[in-house]
Write an enzyme that holds these catalytic residues in place. Structure first.
Site, short mmCIF file in Angstrom:
data_model
loop_
_atom_site.label_atom_id
_atom_site.label_comp_id
_atom_site.label_asym_id
_atom_site.label_seq_id
_atom_site.Cartn_x
_atom_site.Cartn_y
_atom_site.Cartn_z
CB CYS A 1 -0.99 -0.05 1.16
SG CYS A 1 -2.39 1.02 0.86
CG HIS B 1 -3.60 -3.71 3.08
ND1 HIS B 1 -2.74 -3.22 4.04
CD2 HIS B 1 -4.17 -2.62 2.50
CE1 HIS B 1 -2.80 -1.90 4.05
NE2 HIS B 1 -3.65 -1.51 3.12
CD GLU C 1 -1.29 -6.36 5.08
OE1 GLU C 1 -1.00 -6.64 3.91
OE2 GLU C 1 -1.48 -5.18 5.47
N1 GLN Z 1 -1.89 6.76 2.82
C1 GLN Z 1 -1.98 5.98 1.62
C2 GLN Z 1 -3.35 6.11 0.97
O1 GLN Z 1 -4.32 6.47 1.61
C3 GLN Z 1 -1.65 4.53 1.89
C4 GLN Z 1 -2.66 3.83 2.74
C5 GLN Z 1 -2.17 2.51 3.31
O2 GLN Z 1 -0.97 2.25 3.34
N2 GLN Z 1 -3.07 1.69 3.82
O3 GLN Z 1 -3.48 5.86 -0.19
#
Ligand code: GLN
Length: 535
Positions: A385, A511, A513
């Site tokens: 992410c 994600h 995970e």
């Molecule tokens: N801050 C980034 C976004 O909102 C990444 C979010 C995250 O890592 N879950 O896109």
């Protein structure tokens, strides 16, 4: 055919918080599932936030995301990792959600003429949220009540359990109370008094605990078990010991040895010929506890002083490590500490690096340096992410020669917004529950590393973000070797990046995970551990 009766298990906690109600609930769920029951686990959280999505991880640990996009307590992650089955919006209830529903109904006029009160309106809504899962055809619903008995915030939940127990009738529900037996080192004794008091506190609310699960550092002697049974009003075999163990994954096996599932089924008047069977689970445990090699992976993030902030990542490494018979040691690195002078020392002898998800600009430049270091030194890197967004920024600055490239999250005026706000997000101002959440499909390019890793070109993964790779830069990235390889099939959003000519330099906007479980490790984590181990 008679209608199936759903049975209910309520798990309460006494004496202190953090005793592991989530792990006990998940372990019981696993044992019952292995006997052929269709089980789900739900968490009731007594805070007024609608969900933990707006909480700082330091407050509450990781925010876990379900397939259908609920932002939830990290215990839901345990439920999924143990049961190997997804949870949903309905599995996560907070006081905020309860009140929101009741107040919306009041404004609509649903209670016209009546005073709206905690009892019956709030308790009715709590009961509705518990029973709603029965519509999904579960045999057994386990409901974990957050907090500790006696807390002011928990009272409506406890009262709802009392009412439900009464409404459901004999042998259709069971209350399991998790308590602590403190050990006094000076006298070498375990003490039962706090447990007696917490059971009494439950009784004052009209609930008799049916089963006691006792967290303890030491084995409980027979006379103490008898004392607990007698003074807490439960039968002797219903006093279950839950000793501190090396890993949470041993808990189901430990509880099975004490016939925990048998005891609970008896209380619910449920019979099966099938014994609980932890064969696959034990196989996972054996591999986890007997690794053939060790790798050290750096986890670079900004909440590293509270490791629960990255709970699902840590667990995903455990699952993948067990599968690969490799111990994964995590080197925790606060990204704000990294600079050009210390970076070589920080990553000395490291086998791989993971750049963690996150929000806000604290520690960002340390992460950019990390991406550069891993790229140039051919160290395996997985960016999740925000991690993928960092890899994008670094590549733009140092390879594409766009020194001011950034994400608009950190620099709204950057001339090269390689990470931009998603179109759907442009008119959103509320912070709660408004990110791109939950599972989305992703189509992988035929010859990509990721397609090979997944063994499949059509995947679905969970998301939680507002920003995205800016597709205007897609071609120039591609031309220079950081390849977009995974796309949302409808919007064509870039969801994955892979670097050419590097052993493993992969960034994913989703994600992985969240989907790793003990019995089904995530292929991306497995592949990453494998590469780190030099295979
Ligand atoms: N801050 C980034 C976004 O909102 C990444 C979010 C995250 O890592 N879950 O896109």
């Amino acid at each position: 055919m008679s209608k199936k009766i759903t049975k209910y298990i309520f798990v309460t906690g006494g004496v202190t918080s953090s005793l592991g109600k989530g792990i006990v609930s998940a372990s019981l769920g696993l044992l019952l599932k292995s006997r052929g029951f269709n089980v789900t686990i739900q968490k009731l959280d007594p805070y007024i936030n609608i969900d933990p999505g707006t909480l700082n991880p330091y407050e509450h640990g990781e925010c876990y995301v379900t397939e259908d996009g609920a932002e939830t307590d990290l215990d839901l992650g345990h439920y999924e990792r143990f049961l190997d089955a997804p949870t949903s919006q309905n599995n996560s209830v907070t006081t905020g959600k309860i009140y929101q529903t009741v107040i919306e109904q009041e404004r609509k006029g649903d209670f016209l003429g009546k005073t709206v009160q905690v009892i019956p309106h709030i308790t009715n809504e709590i009961k509705r949220r518990i029973k709603i899962l029965a519509k999904q055809n579960y045999d057994i619903i386990i409901t974990e009540i957050g907090g500790t008995v006696g807390d002011i915030e928990s009272l409506p939940y406890i009262e709802s359990v009392r009412q439900l127990k009464w409404e459901l009738g004999e042998k259709n529900s069971v209350v399991i109370h998790l308590t602590l037996l403190p050990y006094l080192a000076s006298s070498g004794e375990l003490k039962t008094k706090p447990s007696q008091h917490s059971v009494r506190s439950l009784m004052e609310s009209g609930i008799m605990a049916d089963v006691l699960v006792c967290r303890t550092e030491h084995k409980i002697p027979k006379d103490l078990r008898e004392k607990l049974a007698q003074f807490c009003n439960v039968s002797l075999e219903n006093v279950i010991e839950c000793k501190d163990l090396d890993t949470i994954y041993e808990v189901p096996v430990y509880l099975q040895k004490q016939n925990f599932d048998e005891v609970v089924l008896k209380e619910l008047n449920l019979k099966t010929k099938k014994e609980s069977d932890l064969k696959d689970w034990k196989n996972f445990l054996k591999r986890y506890k007997n690794p053939k090699k060790t790798v050290e992976i750096a986890l670079v993030g900004k909440y590293v002083s509270l490791q629960d902030s990255y709970k699902s990542i840590v667990e995903a490494f455990i699952h993948a490590g067990a599968e690969q018979e490799t111990e994964v040691k995590i080197r925790w690195i606060y990204s704000g500490d990294i600079n050009e002078n210390n970076i070589t020392e920080i990553f000395k002898n490291i086998d791989g690096v993971l750049i963690a998800p996150g929000f806000g600009d604290r520690g960002i430049e340390g992460k950019v340096l990390t991406a550069k270091f891993a790229r140039e030194n051919k160290i395996p890197l997985l960016g999740i992410c925000l991690g993928m967004q960092i890899m994008t920024i670094e590549f733009a600055r140092n390879v594409l020669n766009l020194p001011k490239a950034n994400s608009v999250e950190f620099d709204a005026a950057t001339p090269n917004p390689v990470i931009s706000l998603m179109t759907d997000q442009k008119d959103i101002f509320d912070k709660g529950g408004t990110m791109r959440l939950g599972a989305w499909k992703c189509a992988l390019k035929p010859n990509s590393k990721l397609a090979k890793i997944y063994g499949n070109r059509n995947i679905s993964e969970r998301h939680r973000h507002r920003y995205e790779f800016n597709s205007e830069y897609q071609q120039i990235f591609e031309k220079n070797g950081l390849l977009p390889t995974g796309f949302n099939p409808e919007t064509k959003l870039v969801e994955t990046l892979e670097l050419k000519n590097h052993p493993f330099y992969i960034g994913v906007q989703y994600h992985p995970e969240y989907k790793s479980t003990a019995e089904t490790p995530h292929p991306l984590f497995s592949a990453f551990v494998n590469v780190c181990a030099g295979k």
